[in-house]
Design a protein around this motif. Structure first.
Motif, PDB file in Angstrom:
ATOM      1  N   ALA A 290       3.431 -12.663  -0.811  1.00 57.97           N
ATOM      2  CA  ALA A 290       3.885 -11.451  -0.376  1.00 57.97           C
ATOM      3  C   ALA A 290       2.808 -10.362  -0.569  1.00 57.97           C
ATOM      4  O   ALA A 290       2.317  -9.495   0.393  1.00 57.97           O
ATOM      5  N   ILE A 291       1.748 -10.528  -1.561  1.00 60.98           N
ATOM      6  CA  ILE A 291       0.516  -9.766  -1.699  1.00 60.98           C
ATOM      7  C   ILE A 291      -0.517  -9.841  -0.578  1.00 60.98           C
ATOM      8  O   ILE A 291      -1.146  -9.017  -0.086  1.00 60.98           O
ATOM      9  N   LEU A 292      -0.510 -11.317  -0.172  1.00 60.73           N
ATOM     10  CA  LEU A 292      -1.614 -11.731   1.023  1.00 60.73           C
ATOM     11  C   LEU A 292      -0.704 -10.895   2.262  1.00 60.73           C
ATOM     12  O   LEU A 292      -1.557 -10.485   3.048  1.00 60.73           O
ATOM     13  N   ILE A 293       0.605 -11.204   2.569  1.00 56.53           N
ATOM     14  CA  ILE A 293       1.176 -10.285   3.511  1.00 56.53           C
ATOM     15  C   ILE A 293       0.962  -8.909   3.692  1.00 56.53           C
ATOM     16  O   ILE A 293       0.501  -8.289   4.670  1.00 56.53           O
ATOM     17  N   GLU A 294       0.950  -8.142   2.487  1.00 62.53           N
ATOM     18  CA  GLU A 294       0.706  -6.877   2.243  1.00 62.53           C
ATOM     19  C   GLU A 294      -0.761  -6.189   2.843  1.00 62.53           C
ATOM     20  O   GLU A 294      -1.044  -5.604   3.547  1.00 62.53           O
ATOM     21  N   ALA A 295      -1.664  -7.122   2.152  1.00 64.03           N
ATOM     22  CA  ALA A 295      -3.044  -7.044   2.635  1.00 64.03           C
ATOM     23  C   ALA A 295      -3.358  -7.323   3.936  1.00 64.03           C
ATOM     24  O   ALA A 295      -4.277  -6.460   4.740  1.00 64.03           O
ATOM     25  N   THR A 296      -2.604  -8.373   4.692  1.00 63.76           N
ATOM     26  CA  THR A 296      -2.716  -8.386   5.982  1.00 63.76           C
ATOM     27  C   THR A 296      -2.106  -7.254   6.938  1.00 63.76           C
ATOM     28  O   THR A 296      -2.913  -6.644   7.889  1.00 63.76           O
ATOM     29  N   LEU A 297      -1.111  -6.796   6.329  1.00 65.12           N
ATOM     30  CA  LEU A 297      -0.475  -5.698   7.160  1.00 65.12           C
ATOM     31  C   LEU A 297      -1.357  -4.104   7.117  1.00 65.12           C
ATOM     32  O   LEU A 297      -1.612  -3.532   8.013  1.00 65.12           O
ATOM     33  N   SER A 298      -1.959  -4.066   5.854  1.00 62.61           N
ATOM     34  CA  SER A 298      -3.031  -3.144   5.792  1.00 62.61           C
ATOM     35  C   SER A 298      -4.318  -3.085   6.398  1.00 62.61           C
ATOM     36  O   SER A 298      -4.713  -2.150   7.022  1.00 62.61           O
ATOM     37  N   PHE A 299      -4.659  -4.336   6.604  1.00 64.74           N
ATOM     38  CA  PHE A 299      -5.747  -4.411   7.293  1.00 64.74           C
ATOM     39  C   PHE A 299      -5.702  -4.323   8.674  1.00 64.74           C
ATOM     40  O   PHE A 299      -6.579  -4.181   9.411  1.00 64.74           O
ATOM     41  N   LEU A 300      -4.578  -4.873   9.394  1.00 64.14           N
ATOM     42  CA  LEU A 300      -4.251  -4.529  10.605  1.00 64.14           C
ATOM     43  C   LEU A 300      -3.722  -3.195  11.162  1.00 64.14           C
ATOM     44  O   LEU A 300      -3.550  -2.748  12.239  1.00 64.14           O
ATOM     45  N   GLY A 301      -3.754  -2.334   9.884  1.00 59.40           N
ATOM     46  CA  GLY A 301      -3.431  -0.785  10.164  1.00 59.40           C
ATOM     47  C   GLY A 301      -1.986  -0.664  10.369  1.00 59.40           C
ATOM     48  O   GLY A 301      -1.509   0.499  10.617  1.00 59.40           O
ATOM     49  N   VAL A 302      -1.256  -1.284   9.755  1.00 66.59           N
ATOM     50  CA  VAL A 302       0.323  -1.094   9.641  1.00 66.59           C
ATOM     51  C   VAL A 302       0.866  -0.817   8.365  1.00 66.59           C
ATOM     52  O   VAL A 302       1.984   0.095   8.311  1.00 66.59           O
ATOM     53  N   GLY A 303       0.265  -0.902   7.342  1.00 66.37           N
ATOM     54  CA  GLY A 303       0.658  -0.752   5.923  1.00 66.37           C
ATOM     55  C   GLY A 303       0.271   0.818   5.777  1.00 66.37           C
ATOM     56  O   GLY A 303       0.089   1.686   6.573  1.00 66.37           O
ATOM     57  N   PRO A 304       0.983   1.266   4.566  1.00 69.42           N
ATOM     58  CA  PRO A 304       0.764   2.717   4.042  1.00 69.42           C
ATOM     59  C   PRO A 304      -0.572   3.102   3.983  1.00 69.42           C
ATOM     60  O   PRO A 304      -1.360   2.545   3.467  1.00 69.42           O
ATOM     61  N   ALA A 305      -0.986   4.299   4.621  1.00 73.02           N
ATOM     62  CA  ALA A 305      -2.362   4.760   4.657  1.00 73.02           C
ATOM     63  C   ALA A 305      -2.808   5.350   3.439  1.00 73.02           C
ATOM     64  O   ALA A 305      -4.107   5.132   3.032  1.00 73.02           O
ATOM     65  N   ASN A 306      -2.071   5.792   2.661  1.00 72.60           N
ATOM     66  CA  ASN A 306      -2.253   6.909   1.328  1.00 72.60           C
ATOM     67  C   ASN A 306      -2.055   5.951   0.179  1.00 72.60           C
ATOM     68  O   ASN A 306      -2.765   6.059  -0.774  1.00 72.60           O
ATOM     69  N   ALA A 307      -1.374   4.850   0.100  1.00 67.26           N
ATOM     70  CA  ALA A 307      -1.103   4.295  -1.170  1.00 67.26           C
ATOM     71  C   ALA A 307      -2.423   3.719  -1.749  1.00 67.26           C
ATOM     72  O   ALA A 307      -3.150   2.848  -0.709  1.00 67.26           O
ATOM     73  N   PRO A 308      -2.725   3.126  -2.846  1.00 66.80           N
ATOM     74  CA  PRO A 308      -4.115   2.591  -3.171  1.00 66.80           C
ATOM     75  C   PRO A 308      -3.939   1.209  -3.341  1.00 66.80           C
ATOM     76  O   PRO A 308      -4.268   0.539  -4.576  1.00 66.80           O
ATOM     77  N   SER A 309      -3.502   0.726  -2.539  1.00 68.23           N
ATOM     78  CA  SER A 309      -3.081  -1.018  -2.536  1.00 68.23           C
ATOM     79  C   SER A 309      -4.562  -1.550  -2.318  1.00 68.23           C
ATOM     80  O   SER A 309      -5.495  -1.182  -1.774  1.00 68.23           O
ATOM     81  N   TRP A 310      -4.556  -2.891  -2.777  1.00 70.58           N
ATOM     82  CA  TRP A 310      -5.739  -3.819  -2.383  1.00 70.58           C
ATOM     83  C   TRP A 310      -5.931  -3.820  -0.913  1.00 70.58           C
ATOM     84  O   TRP A 310      -7.149  -3.746  -0.560  1.00 70.58           O
TER      85      TRP A 310
END
Length: 357
Positions: A290-310
């Motif tokens: 799940a951590i890897l999927i969240e990083a993938t979504l953020s890397f593709l620009g789909v994740g939350p823009a302001n959350a300080p996630s990895w």
């Protein structure tokens, strides 16, 4: 913080000793994410729960095993329910306090102020320190908005871990229920649930998540948790179904049926506790996934823009080509996933002696 009576800029501190840190933990002017409020709430509630557990542990000594287990279950249920209610009260109360420039208060004569070890917040912007490299002031440098990368990496730890744990909890709960029903009842119920599993498995998980995320205008952390949780339950359901097929004809299940216990009691109190060992192992690997999927979504620009996630820090590093951001977030993701995989392998070896080398 002790402030003398000569203070005029902030009369609320006049001649008093205050601890604004306690109030700031639930100040939604600063912590606008429910994840932050939840973790700050745990700072107080977990020690109180452990204290209550220690007190009840002494009471358990004079009880039988059945009574001890019943008392333990009731205590966990009551503590969880009370914690959920208190967190909802704290979160929906929308507590906000007016802004105070504590640096100005600290500059007054005779004023004693204790600041935290890390001076910067994860969203403090310094336009005079944009895209700087590592230094004594900023250990991992700053991003293109002047925010301290080291602070954002620390805050991102609980964001990323929360996404992993909550998402896995959601799809583990779904998988446990559906797998239990399929394995215990069999027949038509088993066939329907198996068709549901096969339909979900026909879709590539990443593309399915991207499709669902595309319908959300402003994706947040909770949306990412929910999407991952609603799409990842098939593996858990298949594991639990297989365990129920193995256990449902054993003597203790037949004895429970002969005694007239309800089907719900047999499923969730007798069979399920004996079928969850492989689920724990799979859930541990699932948190890493799940951590890897969240990083993938953020890397593709789909994740939350302001959350300080990895994943968001990694995305920012890709956009600005800052190696500090890329390496720090990438190493954090790599280390966490590696540790979770090692824990999962350890649990697998501990629960199944045949797999020990």
């Amino acid at each position: 913080m002790h402030v003398p009576e000569s203070v005029t800029a902030y009369p609320q501190f006049s001649g008093t000793t205050s601890f604004p840190w306690f109030k700031a933990l639930f100040d939604q002017n600063f912590f606008d994410s429910g994840v932050d409020i939840f973790f700050n709430f745990l700072l107080f509630y977990v020690p109180a729960g452990l204290l209550g557990w220690t007190v009840t542990a002494r009471v358990k000594k004079g009880l039988s095993d059945t009574e001890r287990q019943r008392l333990r279950s009731r205590f966990i249920g009551i503590v969880s329910l009370v914690g959920l209610i208190l967190f909802c009260v704290v979160y929906f109360a929308k507590f906000r306090q007016p802004y105070v420039d504590y640096a100005s208060v600290a500059a007054l004569d005779g004023t004693n102020v204790i600041f935290p070890l890390i001076e910067y917040s994860y969203r403090d912007i310094d336009l005079m320190a944009v895209s700087q490299g590592p230094s004594l002031e900023h250990l991992l440098g700053t991003d293109r908005e002047g925010r301290d990368v080291f602070t954002r990496l620390i805050y991102g730890t609980r964001i990323s871990l929360t996404i992993g744990v909550v998402a896995v909890s959601i799809y583990t709960s779904i998988g446990l229920v559906l797998g239990s029903l399929a394995g215990f009842f069999g027949g038509r119920v088993d066939s329907i649930i198996l068709r549901m599993i096969e339909i979900m498995m026909c879709f590539p998980v990443l593309f399915l998540i991207l499709t669902l995320a595309g319908f959300i205008e402003e994706p947040s952390i909770f949306h990412i948790m929910l999407i991952i949780g609603l799409t990842g339950w098939t593996g858990i359901a298949r594991l639990v179904r297989g365990e129920f097929l193995r256990l449902r004809n054993q003597d203790f299940v037949q004895a429970a049926i002969a005694l007239g216990f309800t089907q719900a009691r047999i499923i969730f109190r007798h069979v399920l506790p004996n079928a969850v060992q492989p689920v724990f192992v799979s859930a541990t690997f699932g948190v890493a996934g799940a951590i890897l999927i969240e990083a993938t979504l953020s890397f593709l620009g789909v994740g939350p823009a302001n959350a300080p996630s990895w994943g968001q820090i990694l995305t920012s590093g890709r956009n600005t080509q800052q190696m500090t951001l890329i390496l720090s977030s990438g190493f954090a993701i790599f280390l966490t996933i590696s540790l979770l995989n090692l824990i999962g392998e350890g649990l697998r070896d501990a629960t199944d002696p045949k797999l020990r080398k």
